[in-house]
Design a protein around this motif. Structure first.
Motif, PDB file in Angstrom:
ATOM      1  N   ARG A   1       0.813  -1.223   0.000  1.00 49.12           N
ATOM      2  CA  ARG A   1       0.000   0.000   0.000  1.00 49.12           C
ATOM      3  C   ARG A   1       0.844   1.270   0.000  1.00 49.12           C
ATOM      4  N   PHE A   2       2.162   1.092   0.033  1.00 49.31           N
ATOM      5  CA  PHE A   2       3.053   2.247   0.032  1.00 49.31           C
ATOM      6  C   PHE A   2       4.023   2.113  -1.136  1.00 49.31           C
TER       7      PHE A   2
ATOM      8  N   PRO B   1      -9.241   5.561  -0.325  1.00 48.77           N
ATOM      9  CA  PRO B   1      -8.408   5.988   0.814  1.00 48.77           C
ATOM     10  C   PRO B   1      -6.942   6.091   0.374  1.00 48.77           C
ATOM     11  N   LEU B   2      -6.690   6.987  -0.551  1.00 53.57           N
ATOM     12  CA  LEU B   2      -5.376   7.097  -1.177  1.00 53.57           C
ATOM     13  C   LEU B   2      -4.880   8.528  -1.103  1.00 53.57           C
ATOM     14  N   SER B   3      -3.619   8.680  -0.745  1.00 56.57           N
ATOM     15  CA  SER B   3      -3.000   9.996  -0.669  1.00 56.57           C
ATOM     16  C   SER B   3      -1.766  10.039  -1.556  1.00 56.57           C
TER      17      SER B   3
ATOM     18  N   TYR C   1       2.026  10.929   9.247  1.00 55.52           N
ATOM     19  CA  TYR C   1       0.912  10.559   8.373  1.00 55.52           C
ATOM     20  C   TYR C   1       1.094   9.147   7.831  1.00 55.52           C
TER      21      TYR C   1
ATOM     22  N   GLN D   1      -0.067   6.814  10.426  1.00 54.01           N
ATOM     23  CA  GLN D   1      -1.527   6.823  10.529  1.00 54.01           C
ATOM     24  C   GLN D   1      -2.159   5.968   9.427  1.00 54.01           C
ATOM     25  N   LEU D   2      -1.658   6.140   8.199  1.00 56.33           N
ATOM     26  CA  LEU D   2      -2.201   5.371   7.080  1.00 56.33           C
ATOM     27  C   LEU D   2      -1.904   3.880   7.244  1.00 56.33           C
ATOM     28  N   ARG D   3      -0.736   3.591   7.779  1.00 56.70           N
ATOM     29  CA  ARG D   3      -0.379   2.183   8.002  1.00 56.70           C
ATOM     30  C   ARG D   3      -1.359   1.535   8.963  1.00 56.70           C
TER      31      ARG D   3
ATOM     32  N   SER E   1      -4.499   2.648   9.550  1.00 53.32           N
ATOM     33  CA  SER E   1      -5.884   2.745   9.079  1.00 53.32           C
ATOM     34  C   SER E   1      -6.149   1.983   7.790  1.00 53.32           C
TER      35      SER E   1
ATOM     36  N   GLY F   1      -4.817   2.841   4.723  1.00 59.30           N
ATOM     37  CA  GLY F   1      -4.802   3.713   3.557  1.00 59.30           C
ATOM     38  C   GLY F   1      -3.650   3.407   2.616  1.00 59.30           C
TER      39      GLY F   1
ATOM     40  N   LEU G   1      -0.577   5.164   0.201  1.00 55.90           N
ATOM     41  CA  LEU G   1       0.231   6.364   0.046  1.00 55.90           C
ATOM     42  C   LEU G   1       1.180   6.201  -1.139  1.00 55.90           C
TER      43      LEU G   1
END
Length: 211
Positions: free
Chosen positions: A46-47, A75-77, A96, A99-101, A103, A105, A107
């Motif tokens: 996801r990263f 849920p992507l930044s 951040y 947090q994404l890790r 939740s 999300g 990145l």
């Protein structure tokens, strides 16, 4: 009929927004595939961090991901130019990331060098390197030529090889510019009922316009 070429260029439809589908991958197919998998939720990665020289496609891919996130409420930044972040911004990105890790999300980040080669804080550089890291490579002239010919074929445009060669030699080398010029040539040739030629291209280039 005398055609106002400046108005012709202004009237050309804007280029299609960047998408993952219209990205010309070249040697970056693995990076593109990983982005598609991450966005579709079929991988645990996801990263993703992208780096490379100007013209390698970072901005296209990040904007494509950003557009997808907006359109599909994913849920992507996206964070570009991490090499330019100051100390405070680096701390914010580090927090951040965590947090994404937690939740779940996604990145997608990009910079001008590998995570550990930009002088970033060690903790942030380590986080960026945790995920998938891809160096993007600019298209070769051969790949650009194929992309231009495909674009011309899709428009039903007859594009001589010498016109392609001239474009690659004398125009700005990014694909949006090259394709915008082809579109202008196509419209002009249809209006004038004349084939696309190097002299026609030269006349177009004589205009002091930013295409």
């Amino acid at each position: 009929m005398v055609l106002n070429l400046k108005q012709l260029l202004l009237d050309i439809q804007p280029l299609a927004p960047p998408t993952l589908d219209n990205f010309i991958a070249g040697s970056n197919a693995e990076a593109l595939h990983s982005l598609q998998m991450a966005i579709n939720g079929v991988t645990e990665a996801r990263f993703i961090y992208l780096w490379g020289a100007a013209g390698s496609g970072k901005s296209h891919l990040l904007q494509a991901c950003k557009n997808l996130a907006h359109d599909q409420e994913l849920p992507l930044s996206v964070v570009d130019d991490v090499n330019l972040l100051d100390e405070e911004a680096q701390i914010e990105l580090f927090n951040y990331f965590n947090q994404l890790r937690a939740s779940g999300g996604i990145l997608i980040t990009a910079g001008n060098a590998a995570p550990t080669q930009m002088g970033l804080r060690d903790d942030l550089a380590t986080r960026l390197a945790w995920g998938l890291v891809y160096q993007l490579h600019p298209l070769t002239d051969e790949e650009k030529a194929r992309a231009l010919k495909t674009h011309a074929k899709d428009r039903g445009m007859k594009l001589p090889d010498d016109v392609v060669d001239y474009c690659l030699r004398y125009l700005r080398r990014d694909l949006p510019t090259l394709m915008a010029v082809l579109d202008a040539l196509d419209v002009w040739s249809l209006t004038e009922k004349k084939p696309v030629t190097v002299p026609m291209l030269k006349k177009l280039l004589q205009l002091n316009l930013e295409i």
